[in-house]
Design a protein around this motif. Structure first.
Motif, short mmCIF file in Angstrom:
data_model
loop_
_atom_site.label_atom_id
_atom_site.label_comp_id
_atom_site.label_asym_id
_atom_site.label_seq_id
_atom_site.Cartn_x
_atom_site.Cartn_y
_atom_site.Cartn_z
N UNK A 119 0.80 -1.29 -0.11
CA UNK A 119 -0.15 0.01 0.13
C UNK A 119 1.05 1.42 0.16
N UNK A 120 0.71 2.11 -0.90
CA UNK A 120 1.42 3.36 -1.11
C UNK A 120 2.65 3.33 -1.84
N UNK A 121 3.06 2.07 -2.42
CA UNK A 121 4.24 1.91 -3.11
C UNK A 121 4.00 1.49 -4.39
N UNK A 122 4.98 1.68 -5.22
CA UNK A 122 4.91 1.30 -6.66
C UNK A 122 5.04 -0.44 -6.69
N UNK A 123 4.08 -0.82 -7.57
CA UNK A 123 4.31 -2.55 -7.80
C UNK A 123 5.39 -2.88 -8.57
N UNK A 124 5.76 -4.10 -8.04
CA UNK A 124 6.94 -4.80 -8.55
C UNK A 124 6.45 -5.93 -9.33
N UNK A 125 6.58 -5.93 -10.76
CA UNK A 125 6.14 -6.63 -11.63
C UNK A 125 4.72 -7.37 -11.38
N UNK A 126 3.98 -6.22 -11.28
CA UNK A 126 2.52 -6.47 -10.79
C UNK A 126 1.69 -5.20 -11.42
N UNK A 127 0.64 -5.42 -12.26
CA UNK A 127 0.11 -4.54 -12.75
C UNK A 127 -1.47 -4.58 -12.47
N UNK A 128 -2.18 -3.42 -12.07
CA UNK A 128 -3.57 -3.54 -11.78
C UNK A 128 -4.47 -3.35 -12.94
N UNK A 129 -5.54 -4.13 -13.19
CA UNK A 129 -6.19 -4.32 -14.37
C UNK A 129 -7.60 -4.14 -13.79
N UNK A 130 -8.34 -3.51 -14.94
CA UNK A 130 -10.10 -3.78 -14.57
C UNK A 130 -10.77 -3.77 -16.20
N UNK A 131 -11.89 -4.07 -15.96
CA UNK A 131 -13.07 -4.44 -16.94
C UNK A 131 -13.48 -3.29 -17.68
N UNK A 132 -12.63 -2.12 -18.07
CA UNK A 132 -13.26 -0.68 -18.59
C UNK A 132 -12.60 -0.40 -19.86
N UNK A 133 -12.27 -1.40 -20.64
CA UNK A 133 -11.36 -0.99 -21.79
C UNK A 133 -12.44 -0.19 -23.01
N UNK A 134 -11.60 0.77 -23.57
CA UNK A 134 -12.33 1.28 -24.57
C UNK A 134 -12.36 2.94 -24.54
N UNK A 135 -11.71 3.24 -23.45
CA UNK A 135 -11.58 4.42 -23.16
C UNK A 135 -10.23 5.02 -23.04
N UNK A 136 -9.68 5.23 -21.79
CA UNK A 136 -8.27 5.62 -21.75
C UNK A 136 -7.19 4.68 -22.28
N UNK A 157 -11.96 3.54 -12.60
CA UNK A 157 -12.17 3.74 -13.91
C UNK A 157 -10.76 3.12 -14.79
N UNK A 158 -10.60 3.57 -16.05
CA UNK A 158 -9.26 3.15 -16.84
C UNK A 158 -8.29 4.34 -16.61
N UNK A 159 -7.27 3.97 -16.70
CA UNK A 159 -6.08 4.90 -16.94
C UNK A 159 -5.24 4.44 -18.31
N UNK A 160 -4.42 5.50 -18.61
CA UNK A 160 -3.97 5.40 -20.14
C UNK A 160 -2.47 4.42 -20.09
N UNK A 161 -1.98 4.40 -18.92
CA UNK A 161 -0.80 3.30 -18.69
C UNK A 161 -0.70 2.68 -17.68
N UNK A 162 0.05 1.72 -17.57
CA UNK A 162 0.04 0.80 -16.42
C UNK A 162 0.59 1.49 -15.11
N UNK A 163 0.05 1.36 -13.89
CA UNK A 163 0.31 1.78 -12.59
C UNK A 163 0.80 3.26 -12.76
N UNK A 164 -0.05 4.09 -13.52
CA UNK A 164 0.28 5.28 -13.70
C UNK A 164 -0.15 6.20 -12.32
N UNK A 165 -1.04 5.72 -11.42
CA UNK A 165 -1.25 6.42 -10.10
C UNK A 165 -0.64 5.71 -9.08
#
Length: 360
Positions: A119-136, A157-165
């Protein structure tokens, strides 16, 4: 974290199993389930692998069929759970830590931490995804609906790049997120059909460890943690996929901790594949952590053809590796045992409301 040696030798390899001291005592949790082990998990059979998805023409799906599949034969210990898997999580839930360990080589003497997030740190070889494709990010089509997308920081919501936030760690009720490795299908081709921002999961033997709580949000929203064959989310998690339905469970799903709408204070575990379906069920439940953090481990082990799910008192998420003897220690902890053999008639049909919704 300390460990003690078991007095007996294991039959596999003749090595000592090391029993960790972070095992929950059933007596300390008011009789709810503390550990469950599925045995005889693998087998020989087939599932319908998605080979193509026809997009159709707006405004309605004109392609018939739009979901193109072909039988895929699989065989061996843990099959099909030895294939790439992803973890899917649904709120309300607060995430604190996630780690994935896998054997470092064919001998499996050492399991290394291959992915992690705090929590609060950047992931290591792990990306958070969701089922909201078609926008960002990701894509949307008429017949297939939303593909996977990169998740934004609050999982809404979706983000434009992996783990951008930086992730807030608070997963709202009804929202779902899944974790994948940092290797995309564009970098290395994935098995089966993949679209949008599709990625790889974790193959072979693996151990998923989650630190979380499931506070009530004042509604009837049921939180859950489950594992899916990566091909399911790469195609269409709630549409055209290889998961299968009812007794024919397809390419594999493991419900690690699923709260049911019929009892929001309990969670269950179930397992599904081409072999059928079986599990802990309503009568043997995990206690939902509504007011405190808990740690759960799910070990999927090819060597013993078994899956073990356990509640732990704690986990040192800074550990970069664990030995096979420690893994064996967890696998040999006294547990409720469920034989996932050839006769799996406990439930012929999967409950229709269990994390199954249609997005299109």
């Amino acid at each position: 974290m300390k460990y003690t040696l078991l007095p007996a030798l294991l039959s596999l390899g003749g090595a000592y199993a090391i029993t960790p001291n972070n095992i929950i005592s059933p007596a300390s949790i008011s009789g709810s389930l503390s550990a469950l082990k599925y045995t005889n998990v693998g087998g020989s059979g087939s599932y319908n692998q998605v080979t193509n998805m026809i997009q159709g023409a707006w405004p309605s799906c004109t392609a018939n069929p739009s979901c193109i599949t072909s039988p895929k034969q699989v065989s061996g210990p843990l099959a099909p759970f030895d294939e790439e898997m992803t973890a899917v999580l649904r709120g309300p839930m607060t995430l604190h830590n996630i780690a994935v360990y896998q054997p470092s080589n064919s001998s499996a003497a050492t399991w290394k931490r291959t992915s992690s997030w705090q929590q609060g740190s950047a992931p290591d070889n792990l990306v958070f995804m969701n089922n909201k494709g078609g926008g960002a990010s990701g894509e949307w089509d008429t017949c297939g609906g939303n593909s996977q997308s990169y998740s934004n920081g609050d999982f809404t919501d979706a983000a434009a790049s992996p783990n951008a936030d930086t992730y807030s760690a608070n997963l709202p009720g009804t929202q779902e997120v899944n974790i994948v490795t940092g290797t995309s299908c564009a970098d290395v081709p994935c098995d089966g059909f993949a679209r949008g921002t599709a990625s790889h999961g974790w193959s072979g033997s693996k151990a998923f460890i989650f630190e979380f709580d499931m506070p009530s949000d004042g509604s009837s929203n049921p939180p859950a943690i489950w594992l899916l064959n990566q091909q399911v989310v790469n195609a269409a998690q709630y549409g055209c996929n290889c998961r299968g339905m009812g007794g024919s469970g397809g390419c594999g799903e493991l419900d690690v901790f699923e709260v049911l709408p019929t009892n929001l204070q309990q969670g269950i575990t179930e397992i599904y594949s081409f072999k059928g379906a079986t599990g802990g069920g309503d009568g043997n439940f995990w206690a939902r952590p509504t007011s405190g953090t808990v740690t759960y481990m799910a070990i999927l082990d090819v060597q013993t053809d078994s899956i073990s799910i356990q509640r732990l008192t704690e986990w040192d998420f800074t550990q970069t590796q664990i030995t096979r003897s420690i893994v064996d220690g967890y696998l040999t902890v006294p547990s409720m045992t469920v034989n996932f053999g050839s006769q799996n008639s406990r439930r012929a049909e999967k409950r229709s409301w269990m994390h199954r919704r249609h997005l299109h």
